[in-house]
Design a protein around this motif. Structure first.
Motif, short mmCIF file in Angstrom:
data_model
loop_
_atom_site.label_atom_id
_atom_site.label_comp_id
_atom_site.label_asym_id
_atom_site.label_seq_id
_atom_site.Cartn_x
_atom_site.Cartn_y
_atom_site.Cartn_z
N LEU A 101 0.82 -1.31 -0.15
CA LEU A 101 -0.17 0.03 0.10
C LEU A 101 0.87 1.37 0.07
O LEU A 101 0.51 2.42 -0.57
N HIS A 102 1.87 1.05 0.68
CA HIS A 102 2.87 2.57 0.55
C HIS A 102 3.61 2.68 -0.44
O HIS A 102 3.58 3.77 -0.89
N GLY A 103 3.72 1.70 -1.42
CA GLY A 103 4.06 2.10 -2.85
C GLY A 103 3.05 2.42 -3.65
O GLY A 103 3.32 3.15 -4.51
N ARG A 104 1.92 1.65 -3.67
CA ARG A 104 0.82 2.34 -4.34
C ARG A 104 0.68 4.01 -4.07
O ARG A 104 0.34 4.74 -4.84
N LEU A 105 0.71 4.18 -2.78
CA LEU A 105 0.42 5.73 -2.27
C LEU A 105 1.48 6.54 -2.64
O LEU A 105 1.21 7.69 -3.28
N ASP A 106 2.76 6.23 -2.62
CA ASP A 106 3.92 7.07 -3.26
C ASP A 106 3.82 7.30 -4.67
O ASP A 106 3.86 8.61 -5.27
N ALA A 107 3.43 6.22 -5.35
CA ALA A 107 3.06 6.42 -6.89
C ALA A 107 1.99 7.55 -7.19
O ALA A 107 1.84 8.31 -8.00
N ALA A 108 0.93 7.30 -6.28
CA ALA A 108 -0.29 8.12 -6.57
C ALA A 108 0.10 9.65 -6.09
O ALA A 108 -0.44 10.76 -6.56
N LEU A 109 0.70 9.80 -4.81
CA LEU A 109 1.00 11.20 -4.60
C LEU A 109 2.10 11.91 -5.60
O LEU A 109 1.86 13.06 -5.68
N ALA A 110 2.81 11.01 -6.49
CA ALA A 110 3.50 11.53 -7.34
C ALA A 110 2.66 12.28 -8.79
O ALA A 110 2.90 13.07 -9.33
N MET A 111 1.45 11.68 -8.72
CA MET A 111 0.52 11.68 -9.99
C MET A 111 -0.51 13.05 -9.72
O MET A 111 -1.12 13.38 -10.53
N GLY A 114 -6.23 13.09 -8.36
CA GLY A 114 -7.16 12.16 -8.80
C GLY A 114 -6.56 10.66 -8.70
O GLY A 114 -7.28 9.83 -8.37
N ALA A 115 -5.24 10.51 -8.81
CA ALA A 115 -4.51 9.36 -8.66
C ALA A 115 -4.81 8.76 -6.98
O ALA A 115 -5.02 7.55 -6.71
N LEU A 116 -4.86 9.92 -6.20
CA LEU A 116 -5.19 9.55 -4.75
C LEU A 116 -6.50 8.98 -4.49
O LEU A 116 -6.85 8.02 -3.69
N VAL A 117 -7.55 9.49 -4.99
CA VAL A 117 -8.58 9.21 -4.84
C VAL A 117 -9.03 7.86 -5.53
O VAL A 117 -9.51 6.78 -4.95
N ALA A 118 -8.35 7.60 -6.44
CA ALA A 118 -8.53 6.31 -7.15
C ALA A 118 -7.82 5.27 -6.45
O ALA A 118 -8.07 4.03 -6.26
N THR A 119 -6.70 5.53 -5.80
CA THR A 119 -6.00 4.47 -5.17
C THR A 119 -6.74 4.17 -3.50
O THR A 119 -7.07 3.10 -3.37
N ALA A 120 -7.30 5.18 -3.10
CA ALA A 120 -8.12 4.70 -2.11
C ALA A 120 -9.36 4.00 -2.25
O ALA A 120 -9.96 3.11 -1.64
N PHE A 121 -9.85 4.29 -3.56
CA PHE A 121 -10.89 3.74 -3.90
C PHE A 121 -11.03 2.36 -4.23
O PHE A 121 -11.67 1.44 -3.89
N LEU A 122 -9.87 1.93 -5.01
CA LEU A 122 -9.63 0.55 -5.29
C LEU A 122 -9.20 -0.23 -4.35
O LEU A 122 -9.47 -1.34 -4.00
N ALA A 123 -8.43 0.28 -3.26
CA ALA A 123 -8.02 -0.36 -1.92
C ALA A 123 -9.21 -0.63 -1.10
O ALA A 123 -9.35 -1.99 -0.75
N VAL A 124 -10.17 0.04 -0.86
CA VAL A 124 -11.02 -0.29 0.00
C VAL A 124 -12.32 -0.68 -0.93
O VAL A 124 -13.21 -1.52 -0.38
N GLY A 125 -12.69 -0.32 -2.26
CA GLY A 125 -13.89 -0.75 -3.04
C GLY A 125 -13.86 -2.35 -3.17
O GLY A 125 -15.00 -3.05 -3.21
N ARG A 126 -12.78 -2.99 -3.60
CA ARG A 126 -12.65 -4.31 -3.74
C ARG A 126 -13.43 -5.05 -2.52
O ARG A 126 -14.07 -6.07 -2.46
#
Length: 276
Positions: A101-111, A114-126
């Protein structure tokens, strides 16, 4: 009610741990400005899961009895497949969940946002969609005309939220390997009952034969409307007069699945409870 409580606790705790890890990492790295995007993604994921559950419940009420049974049986089998994959996946990957999750969050922070919203959505949505489907199937199987199954789910989710908050505050530590092994084993037992009930639904829908071929009938010994009959149904989805197909499916699923799940694991997870 206990089986539904267990589902709410197990599924809800996975989502709570994900949220805890995401938020704790942002706070620790001084990126509180990104918390709003994370909460937005989480909120959308929760809304989607609730909408999916409502669509299953109210949409099925418009169908004929045969169509309801066919839908209920099919979705029960699908839910069991998903929850079986989930318990094995979590047992295998819980040790690396935080770093992943830390790796995904680091990538989203750089993008960006929108990427942060998508990361949280995908992590919890599934987790949310799996929970909605399995809860619907389990409540459908254990329904006794009372709100107790839904109450059990709600209490389980509330307990999961409380535990997640305690993890975040560092007030609680738990060996995730042992926790997910114990709750996973109990969830496999619950899933076996849901699967058997799903096949019974397909028999009632005339999709499968053998509806009148009873394996046994102990309704006189364990009346379905007795307190202990209701307890067994609520905990194990027990039916005093199952068909031969139900018993066969229950055994063929439970025995090998439980044996594989309880086989010695190669790795153990570290205790969780400190801030990430």
């Amino acid at each position: 009610m206990f089986s539904n409580y267990l589902i709410g606790l197990r599924e809800g705790l996975e989502a709570s741990l994900v949220v805890c890890i995401l938020i704790a990492y942002l706070v620790k790295t001084g990126r509180r400005d990104a918390l709003k995007a994370i909460w937005t993604g989480i909120g959308v994921a929760v809304a989607l899961a609730l909408g999916f559950g409502c669509a299953l419940e109210f949409g099925s009420q418009e169908l004929t009895f045969q169509a309801q049974e066919a839908l209920g049986g099919s979705l029960s089998i699908l839910a069991v497949g998903l929850v079986t994959w989930m318990v094995f996946w979590m047992r295998r990957t819980a040790r690396h969940l935080r770093s992943e999750l830390h790796g995904r969050l680091d990538a989203a922070l750089a993008m960006g946002t929108g990427a942060l919203v998508a990361t949280a959505f995908l992590a919890v949505g599934r987790e949310g969609l799996e929970t909605a489907l399995f809860v619907w199937a389990s409540v459908h199987a254990a329904s006794d005309g009372t709100p107790r199954p839904l109450l059990g789910v709600a209490l389980g989710l509330l307990t999961a939220v409380l535990l997640g908050w305690l993890f975040y505050r560092g007030a609680l530590r738990i060996d995730l390997s042992r926790f997910f092994t114990c709750t996973g084993a109990m969830l496999v037992v619950v899933a076996a009952g849901v699967l058997a009930y799903g096949f019974h639904d397909l028999q009632e829908a005339d999709f499968l034969p053998g509806l009148n071929d009873k394996a046994f009938d102990i309704s006189g010994t364990i009346p379905p409307d007795s307190w202990y009959g209701t307890l067994l149904k609520g905990v194990l989805n027990f039916q005093p007069d199952p068909t031969t197909l139900q018993v066969t499916v229950w055994i063929l699923y439970l025995v090998p699945t439980l044996a594989l799940f309880l086989a010695p694991a190669r790795v153990r997870t570290e205790p969780v409870g400190d801030r990430a």
